[in-house]
Design a protein around this motif. Structure first.
Motif, PDB file in Angstrom:
ATOM      1  N   VAL A  84      50.666  24.836  88.214  1.00  0.00           N
ATOM      2  CA  VAL A  84      49.337  24.660  87.612  1.00  0.00           C
ATOM      3  C   VAL A  84      48.432  25.747  88.167  1.00  0.00           C
ATOM      4  O   VAL A  84      48.325  25.938  89.370  1.00  0.00           O
ATOM      5  CB  VAL A  84      48.780  23.254  87.904  1.00  0.00           C
ATOM      6  CG1 VAL A  84      47.335  23.139  87.445  1.00  0.00           C
ATOM      7  CG2 VAL A  84      49.646  22.198  87.229  1.00  0.00           C
ATOM      8  N   TYR A  86      44.586  26.877  87.314  1.00  0.00           N
ATOM      9  CA  TYR A  86      43.354  26.688  86.550  1.00  0.00           C
ATOM     10  C   TYR A  86      42.608  27.996  86.315  1.00  0.00           C
ATOM     11  O   TYR A  86      41.819  28.100  85.378  1.00  0.00           O
ATOM     12  CB  TYR A  86      42.445  25.673  87.237  1.00  0.00           C
ATOM     13  CG  TYR A  86      42.972  24.262  87.126  1.00  0.00           C
ATOM     14  CD1 TYR A  86      42.898  23.563  85.929  1.00  0.00           C
ATOM     15  CD2 TYR A  86      43.568  23.635  88.220  1.00  0.00           C
ATOM     16  CE1 TYR A  86      43.384  22.276  85.816  1.00  0.00           C
ATOM     17  CE2 TYR A  86      44.060  22.336  88.113  1.00  0.00           C
ATOM     18  CZ  TYR A  86      43.964  21.671  86.906  1.00  0.00           C
ATOM     19  OH  TYR A  86      44.454  20.398  86.799  1.00  0.00           O
ATOM     20  N   ASP A  87      42.839  29.013  87.138  1.00  0.00           N
ATOM     21  CA  ASP A  87      42.125  30.289  86.987  1.00  0.00           C
ATOM     22  C   ASP A  87      42.767  31.213  85.963  1.00  0.00           C
ATOM     23  O   ASP A  87      42.084  31.775  85.116  1.00  0.00           O
ATOM     24  CB  ASP A  87      42.037  31.013  88.337  1.00  0.00           C
ATOM     25  CG  ASP A  87      41.193  30.241  89.337  1.00  0.00           C
ATOM     26  OD1 ASP A  87      40.231  29.569  88.910  1.00  0.00           O
ATOM     27  OD2 ASP A  87      41.515  30.302  90.536  1.00  0.00           O
ATOM     28  N   ALA A  94      46.903  20.706  81.819  1.00  0.00           N
ATOM     29  CA  ALA A  94      46.782  21.632  82.945  1.00  0.00           C
ATOM     30  C   ALA A  94      47.408  22.972  82.576  1.00  0.00           C
ATOM     31  O   ALA A  94      48.565  23.026  82.168  1.00  0.00           O
ATOM     32  CB  ALA A  94      47.475  21.051  84.176  1.00  0.00           C
TER      33      ALA A  94
END
Length: 141
Positions: free
Chosen positions: A50, A52-53, A37
């Motif tokens: 975390v 993700y972008d 992650a």
């Protein structure tokens, strides 16, 4: 103090790789898991999360060593394959197994109080440190 550290983080070197012993909440469902992650870091609150972008690539391998049903914690060995700030803490929280006494990343305040109370009642800290290190080594074996 080492008793408190064991339940938080104790680092060592195994075969040239950095690894970290940690006591986490709950029972690990798998013997070994790797999370990749991506992590961001909030400088204002000094906390990794975390993301993700926009997060930076981060990889941590986690191996379950032993489960303690009395306090519902697992001793795990963490291998941070990248070096992000607070990486192990954030990844363990992401896996729903935060470090037992790490309140900032989802741990329990009750766990902190129990460990602190034990530490302060033990007047011989050298014995505590030696026994704790021996217990960690035995658990990993």
């Amino acid at each position: 103090m080492c008793v408190l550290m064991l339940c938080c983080l104790c680092a060592c070197v195994v075969f040239g790789c950095v690894c970290v012993f940690s006591s986490v909440l709950g029972r690990m469902a798998q013997k070994s898991i790797e999370t990749d992650a991506p992590l961001g870091f909030d400088k204002r609150h000094q906390k990794a999360f975390v993301d993700y972008d926009n997060g930076r690539p981060s990889v941590t391998r986690v191996e379950s060593v032993r489960y303690n049903p009395q306090d519902n914690t697992s001793l795990v060995l963490c291998y941070p394959l990248t070096g992000r700030q607070h990486q192990i803490r954030a990844h363990l929280n992401h896996l729903n197994h935060p470090i037992a006494n790490d309140v900032k990343y989802g741990g329990s305040t009750e766990r902190v109080e129990v460990i602190t109370a034990y530490h302060h009642t033990n007047t011989n800290t050298n014995t505590t440190n030696t026994n704790t290190a021996a217990a960690a080594a035995a658990a990993a074996a």
